[in-house]
Design a protein around this motif. Structure first.
Motif, PDB file in Angstrom:
ATOM      1  N   ASP A 145      32.425  34.222  51.068  1.00 17.85           N
ATOM      2  CA  ASP A 145      31.584  33.050  50.811  1.00 17.85           C
ATOM      3  C   ASP A 145      32.245  31.748  51.260  1.00 17.85           C
ATOM      4  O   ASP A 145      31.575  30.827  51.725  1.00 17.85           O
ATOM      5  CB  ASP A 145      31.249  32.956  49.312  1.00 17.85           C
ATOM      6  CG  ASP A 145      30.341  34.093  48.855  1.00 17.85           C
ATOM      7  OD1 ASP A 145      29.682  34.694  49.729  1.00 17.85           O
ATOM      8  OD2 ASP A 145      30.308  34.382  47.650  1.00 17.85           O
ATOM      9  N   SER A 146      33.570  31.688  51.128  1.00 19.50           N
ATOM     10  CA  SER A 146      34.269  30.428  51.407  1.00 19.50           C
ATOM     11  C   SER A 146      34.873  30.353  52.801  1.00 19.50           C
ATOM     12  O   SER A 146      35.238  29.281  53.269  1.00 19.50           O
ATOM     13  CB  SER A 146      35.387  30.221  50.377  1.00 19.50           C
ATOM     14  OG  SER A 146      36.373  31.241  50.513  1.00 19.50           O
ATOM     15  N   GLY A 147      34.987  31.508  53.465  1.00 23.83           N
ATOM     16  CA  GLY A 147      35.606  31.526  54.786  1.00 23.83           C
ATOM     17  C   GLY A 147      37.099  31.272  54.742  1.00 23.83           C
ATOM     18  O   GLY A 147      37.694  30.782  55.706  1.00 23.83           O
ATOM     19  N   LYS A 148      37.740  31.595  53.616  1.00 24.38           N
ATOM     20  CA  LYS A 148      39.186  31.399  53.477  1.00 24.38           C
ATOM     21  C   LYS A 148      39.954  32.343  54.403  1.00 24.38           C
ATOM     22  O   LYS A 148      39.431  33.373  54.813  1.00 24.38           O
ATOM     23  CB  LYS A 148      39.610  31.678  52.025  1.00 24.38           C
ATOM     24  CG  LYS A 148      39.055  30.711  50.993  1.00 24.38           C
ATOM     25  CD  LYS A 148      39.514  31.140  49.605  1.00 24.38           C
ATOM     26  CE  LYS A 148      38.952  30.219  48.527  1.00 24.38           C
ATOM     27  NZ  LYS A 148      39.333  30.684  47.168  1.00 24.38           N
ATOM     28  N   PRO A 149      41.225  32.004  54.714  1.00 21.46           N
ATOM     29  CA  PRO A 149      42.063  32.936  55.487  1.00 21.46           C
ATOM     30  C   PRO A 149      42.189  34.259  54.737  1.00 21.46           C
ATOM     31  O   PRO A 149      42.181  34.290  53.502  1.00 21.46           O
ATOM     32  CB  PRO A 149      43.418  32.208  55.564  1.00 21.46           C
ATOM     33  CG  PRO A 149      43.086  30.774  55.341  1.00 21.46           C
ATOM     34  CD  PRO A 149      41.917  30.745  54.408  1.00 21.46           C
ATOM     35  N   LEU A 150      42.305  35.349  55.482  1.00 22.67           N
ATOM     36  CA  LEU A 150      42.319  36.672  54.866  1.00 22.67           C
ATOM     37  C   LEU A 150      43.709  37.022  54.337  1.00 22.67           C
ATOM     38  O   LEU A 150      44.354  37.981  54.779  1.00 22.67           O
ATOM     39  CB  LEU A 150      41.838  37.716  55.876  1.00 22.67           C
ATOM     40  CG  LEU A 150      40.431  37.469  56.433  1.00 22.67           C
ATOM     41  CD1 LEU A 150      40.060  38.533  57.440  1.00 22.67           C
ATOM     42  CD2 LEU A 150      39.409  37.410  55.310  1.00 22.67           C
ATOM     43  N   GLU A 151      44.185  36.232  53.378  1.00 27.72           N
ATOM     44  CA  GLU A 151      45.470  36.491  52.734  1.00 27.72           C
ATOM     45  C   GLU A 151      45.439  35.906  51.329  1.00 27.72           C
ATOM     46  O   GLU A 151      44.671  34.983  51.036  1.00 27.72           O
ATOM     47  CB  GLU A 151      46.618  35.890  53.533  1.00 27.72           C
ATOM     48  CG  GLU A 151      46.474  34.404  53.804  1.00 27.72           C
ATOM     49  CD  GLU A 151      47.582  33.870  54.701  1.00 27.72           C
ATOM     50  OE1 GLU A 151      47.997  32.720  54.484  1.00 27.72           O
ATOM     51  OE2 GLU A 151      48.023  34.609  55.601  1.00 27.72           O
ATOM     52  N   ILE A 152      46.260  36.473  50.459  1.00 29.27           N
ATOM     53  CA  ILE A 152      46.250  36.037  49.064  1.00 29.27           C
ATOM     54  C   ILE A 152      47.619  36.278  48.437  1.00 29.27           C
ATOM     55  O   ILE A 152      48.342  37.199  48.834  1.00 29.27           O
ATOM     56  CB  ILE A 152      45.156  36.796  48.265  1.00 29.27           C
ATOM     57  CG1 ILE A 152      44.971  36.185  46.875  1.00 29.27           C
ATOM     58  CG2 ILE A 152      45.473  38.290  48.179  1.00 29.27           C
ATOM     59  CD1 ILE A 152      43.770  36.748  46.121  1.00 29.27           C
ATOM     60  N   GLN A 153      47.981  35.449  47.489  1.00 28.25           N
ATOM     61  CA  GLN A 153      49.220  35.626  46.740  1.00 28.25           C
ATOM     62  C   GLN A 153      48.988  36.624  45.602  1.00 28.25           C
ATOM     63  O   GLN A 153      47.930  36.626  44.977  1.00 28.25           O
ATOM     64  CB  GLN A 153      49.688  34.285  46.160  1.00 28.25           C
ATOM     65  CG  GLN A 153      50.082  33.243  47.186  1.00 28.25           C
ATOM     66  CD  GLN A 153      51.413  33.557  47.862  1.00 28.25           C
ATOM     67  OE1 GLN A 153      52.238  34.303  47.325  1.00 28.25           O
ATOM     68  NE2 GLN A 153      51.621  32.986  49.042  1.00 28.25           N
ATOM     69  N   TYR A 154      49.998  37.422  45.333  1.00 31.24           N
ATOM     70  CA  TYR A 154      49.891  38.411  44.253  1.00 31.24           C
ATOM     71  C   TYR A 154      49.590  37.729  42.918  1.00 31.24           C
ATOM     72  O   TYR A 154      48.800  38.231  42.119  1.00 31.24           O
ATOM     73  CB  TYR A 154      51.191  39.217  44.166  1.00 31.24           C
ATOM     74  CG  TYR A 154      51.200  40.265  43.076  1.00 31.24           C
ATOM     75  CD1 TYR A 154      50.591  41.499  43.271  1.00 31.24           C
ATOM     76  CD2 TYR A 154      51.815  40.015  41.845  1.00 31.24           C
ATOM     77  CE1 TYR A 154      50.592  42.466  42.270  1.00 31.24           C
ATOM     78  CE2 TYR A 154      51.824  40.971  40.844  1.00 31.24           C
ATOM     79  CZ  TYR A 154      51.209  42.195  41.064  1.00 31.24           C
ATOM     80  OH  TYR A 154      51.215  43.143  40.066  1.00 31.24           O
ATOM     81  N   ARG A 155      50.200  36.565  42.706  1.00 34.58           N
ATOM     82  CA  ARG A 155      49.978  35.857  41.440  1.00 34.58           C
ATOM     83  C   ARG A 155      48.517  35.430  41.284  1.00 34.58           C
ATOM     84  O   ARG A 155      48.013  35.316  40.161  1.00 34.58           O
ATOM     85  CB  ARG A 155      50.904  34.644  41.335  1.00 34.58           C
ATOM     86  CG  ARG A 155      50.677  33.558  42.374  1.00 34.58           C
ATOM     87  CD  ARG A 155      51.533  32.326  42.085  1.00 34.58           C
ATOM     88  NE  ARG A 155      51.346  31.285  43.081  1.00 34.58           N
ATOM     89  CZ  ARG A 155      52.060  31.189  44.195  1.00 34.58           C
ATOM     90  NH1 ARG A 155      53.022  32.068  44.446  1.00 34.58           N
ATOM     91  NH2 ARG A 155      51.825  30.213  45.060  1.00 34.58           N
ATOM     92  N   ASP A 156      47.839  35.205  42.424  1.00 33.79           N
ATOM     93  CA  ASP A 156      46.424  34.842  42.355  1.00 33.79           C
ATOM     94  C   ASP A 156      45.569  36.040  41.922  1.00 33.79           C
ATOM     95  O   ASP A 156      44.535  35.868  41.264  1.00 33.79           O
ATOM     96  CB  ASP A 156      45.940  34.325  43.714  1.00 33.79           C
ATOM     97  CG  ASP A 156      46.595  32.999  44.087  1.00 33.79           C
ATOM     98  OD1 ASP A 156      46.945  32.240  43.159  1.00 33.79           O
ATOM     99  OD2 ASP A 156      46.766  32.735  45.292  1.00 33.79           O
ATOM    100  N   ILE A 157      46.009  37.224  42.316  1.00 31.64           N
ATOM    101  CA  ILE A 157      45.308  38.439  41.863  1.00 31.64           C
ATOM    102  C   ILE A 157      45.485  38.585  40.356  1.00 31.64           C
ATOM    103  O   ILE A 157      44.534  38.914  39.629  1.00 31.64           O
ATOM    104  CB  ILE A 157      45.843  39.693  42.590  1.00 31.64           C
ATOM    105  CG1 ILE A 157      45.639  39.561  44.100  1.00 31.64           C
ATOM    106  CG2 ILE A 157      45.147  40.950  42.071  1.00 31.64           C
ATOM    107  CD1 ILE A 157      46.232  40.707  44.902  1.00 31.64           C
ATOM    108  N   MET A 158      46.706  38.335  39.886  1.00 33.99           N
ATOM    109  CA  MET A 158      46.971  38.377  38.447  1.00 33.99           C
ATOM    110  C   MET A 158      46.092  37.361  37.715  1.00 33.99           C
ATOM    111  O   MET A 158      45.516  37.651  36.657  1.00 33.99           O
ATOM    112  CB  MET A 158      48.446  38.064  38.181  1.00 33.99           C
ATOM    113  CG  MET A 158      49.398  39.203  38.499  1.00 33.99           C
ATOM    114  SD  MET A 158      49.392  40.485  37.227  1.00 33.99           S
ATOM    115  CE  MET A 158      50.166  39.604  35.868  1.00 33.99           C
TER     116      MET A 158
END
Length: 220
Positions: free
Chosen positions: A175-188
């Motif tokens: 939906d946001s078109g963000k880069p296809l990467e994420i921090q593990y802490r964000d998953i938490m």
């Protein structure tokens, strides 16, 4: 009497023609399945956005052939993964159980999929028939084994919750078109936000694996 014999011969000839025609159709469709498999597997080296676009185009084309979006989705899943159980299709494609079984019935009637093996029941499972791993003719033993492993994994409540967390993150990316990467802490953080009933790290690990398998880079 001679008329009866002549009629029987005619019927036999028609049956032979029908069988030959059916064999030709089956052979042609097998080639068609193989072409789709190759097209889908080419996407393994693409990023998620390109893969989704290509799959969408293939799905649109296959819908015209099957006249059913559900059958089309199931067909493409088999082309991509080689094998699956009804439960895996239900979870992966977010389809109602009845829809999945109708799609499988159609694909089996068209000889796209065949039963590969029966799944052993897990402890404390309810009665009923044992699930089946369905596969296309060209699927490998490894693909069938992966389908079986995924079936058992998806029976796990933790995995189902982790999948929900990961899918929520994927939806936000699209939906946001963000880069296809994420921090593990964000998953938490997302797991806590959704107030999951399990330990955060357990769910975050499973969700991270789910995201990684779908082309998302997870930074730890």
């Amino acid at each position: 009497m001679s008329n009866t014999v002549a009629l029987d011969k005619s019927i036999n000839k028609n049956k032979n023609r029908s069988v030959k025609r059916s064999n030709v159709i089956d052979a042609n469709f097998a080639k068609y399945v193989e072409v789709f498999r190759k097209l889908l597997l080419l996407n393994e080296k693409n990023d998620l956005a390109t893969t989704l676009k290509n799959i969408q185009e293939l799905m649109s084309f296959s819908e015209k052939i099957f006249s059913s979006s559900a059958v089309s989705e199931a067909f493409l899943y088999f082309c991509l993964h080689g094998a699956a159980t009804a439960w895996v299709l239900q979870c992966e494609l977010n389809m109602p159980e009845a829809t999945v079984y109708r799609a499988l019935k159609r694909l089996r009637a068209m000889k796209v999929v065949v039963p590969a093996l029966k799944v052993s029941k897990v402890k404390r499972s309810k009665g009923g028939p044992r699930p089946t791993v369905w596969a296309i003719e060209t699927s490998s033993p490894d693909e069938i084994a992966k389908a079986l492993k995924l079936h058992y994994k998806m029976l796990s409540p933790k995995y189902r919750v982790a999948e929900e967390v990961a899918q929520t993150i994927l939806d936000e990316f699209q939906d946001s078109g963000k880069p296809l990467e994420i921090q593990y802490r964000d998953i938490m953080g997302k797991a806590k936000e959704l107030k999951i009933p399990f330990k955060g790290p357990d769910i975050a690990d499973l969700a991270a694996q789910y995201l990684h398998e779908r082309g998302i880079k997870v930074w730890r």
